[in-house]
Design a protein around this motif. Structure first.
Motif, mmCIF file in Angstrom:
data_model
loop_
_atom_site.group_PDB
_atom_site.id
_atom_site.type_symbol
_atom_site.label_atom_id
_atom_site.label_comp_id
_atom_site.label_asym_id
_atom_site.label_seq_id
_atom_site.Cartn_x
_atom_site.Cartn_y
_atom_site.Cartn_z
ATOM 1 N N GLU A 114 0.823 -1.207 0.000
ATOM 2 C CA GLU A 114 0.000 0.000 0.000
ATOM 3 C C GLU A 114 0.862 1.264 0.000
ATOM 4 O OE1 GLU A 114 -3.669 0.706 0.253
ATOM 5 O OE2 GLU A 114 -3.289 -1.044 -1.013
ATOM 6 N N GLU A 118 0.609 4.043 -3.069
ATOM 7 C CA GLU A 118 0.343 5.466 -2.858
ATOM 8 C C GLU A 118 1.410 6.360 -3.477
ATOM 9 O OE1 GLU A 118 0.188 5.431 1.361
ATOM 10 O OE2 GLU A 118 -1.803 4.483 1.436
ATOM 11 N N ARG A 119 2.459 5.757 -4.014
ATOM 12 C CA ARG A 119 3.561 6.516 -4.627
ATOM 13 C C ARG A 119 3.807 5.976 -6.034
ATOM 14 N NH1 ARG A 119 3.826 6.208 0.697
ATOM 15 N NH2 ARG A 119 4.682 7.956 1.908
#
Length: 332
Positions: A114, A118-119
């Motif tokens: 996760e 998110e990046r």
């Protein structure tokens, strides 16, 4: 570049951090400093990095299985790459304390996926294990071999990590590289591993436990060679054509064996440690331990062909280096 390393107080994590810092990267290291083996050694590894590299290394004591603590620690951090080495290690301990493995190796690995999701575009290298091959009798172990029959919970969690990673790479196009580590040894090593255990016992005049009557072989890989492979994997993430393909795995996800491509007899390893210590071992021959396997041997052709990985350190060179470090660390 700023690289996030989990398990930064661990054996491989510390050494990868040192290599990246030495070439000019900045490192954020996280570790929960659990007591699976003496915490003092983990703190000494972190202190070594802080002493040598100063503010270029930032450490946070958090558990990456706690997603809220993880998010808080990384808030606002501009991360260029992730090296996820943290895990609950140990084949035999997984029989005694299985819940620790579910929390760290399953929940924790999901949390790190996760973090990567998110990046967008940030590559992640993560630790798998040669244990996934179970009791496979086809040698050397090849990445293409089926790994459907793990013989320990630890191995099962590592196989699960590979499957979760394949899913995330497919859905979210995260460039992921999983490394199936074979037996790693060297300075700053783990006290639960054979080279450390045998060295400690031989120098103390204590007996060493030799399992399966000594009829064991392992692909022992020196830490410097391992670090070279980890860094090469980080620097060369798998390409992505930008599309999820049906009917086959085209996700930006690679799996590599990372070992020495030599399988050494356990007796020969003990001989080399005896020579480095300058005294004989007292060998206590015992039966095979539950969850253990008789032999490991890495086929490294995939990582060699893709990344130029070529280990250079035989045990005749690496073991004396470890024994010298061990004597210095313990003032022997």
């Amino acid at each position: 570049m700023t690289i996030l390393i989990t398990g930064a107080a661990g054996f491989i994590g510390q050494q990868v951090a040192a290599r990246l810092l030495a070439r000019g990267d900045r490192v954020i290291g996280i570790d929960n400093l659990n007591d699976y083996y003496p915490v003092a050694l983990k703190r000494d590894r972190i202190a070594d990095l802080e002493t040598r590299f100063g503010d270029a290394f930032r450490f946070a004591q958090i558990d990456f299985a706690d997603h809220e603590a993880l998010a808080g620690a990384l808030a606002g951090a501009a991360i260029s790459g992730i090296v996820h080495l943290g895990a609950q290690a140990g084949v035999r301990y997984s029989i005694e304390n299985p819940r620790a493995y579910a929390q760290s190796n399953l929940v924790g690995h999901l949390n790190m996926l996760e973090v990567a999701r998110e990046r967008p575009g940030v590559p992640m290298v993560y630790a798998s294990s040669s244990s996934v091959y179970g009791a496979n009798e086809s040698l050397p172990f090849r990445v293409e071999d089926r790994v459907d029959h793990p013989v320990s919970l630890y191995a099962a969690t590592k196989k699960a990590d590979e499957l979760m990673s394949e899913t995330y790479a497919h859905l979210y196009r995260i460039p992921l590289t999983g490394l199936r580590f074979f037996t790693v040894y060297g300075p700053w090593g783990r006290p639960d591993m054979a080279v450390w255990l045998f060295t400690r016992a031989i120098l103390a005049g204590d007996p060493i436990r030799v399992f399966n009557g000594g009829d064991m072989r392992r692909d022992f890989t020196y830490i410097d060679d391992i670090v070279t492979g980890v860094v090469a994997s980080l620097d060369n993430p798998p390409p992505d054509d930008g599309q999820a393909k049906a009917g086959g795995s085209r996700a930006p996800h690679r799996l590599y064996n990372i070992g020495n491509h030599r399988s050494e007899e356990l007796g020969r390893l003990i001989d080399v440690i005896e020579a480095a210590c300058g005294r004989p071992a007292i060998r206590d021959y015992q039966s095979m331990q539950p969850g253990d396997v008789k032999e490991t041997y890495a086929d490294i052709s995939a990582i060699r062909d893709d990344l130029g990985y070529a280990p250079t350190t035989p045990i005749d060179v690496g073991v004396p280096r470890f024994v010298d470090w061990y004597r210095a660390y313990h003032s022997i």
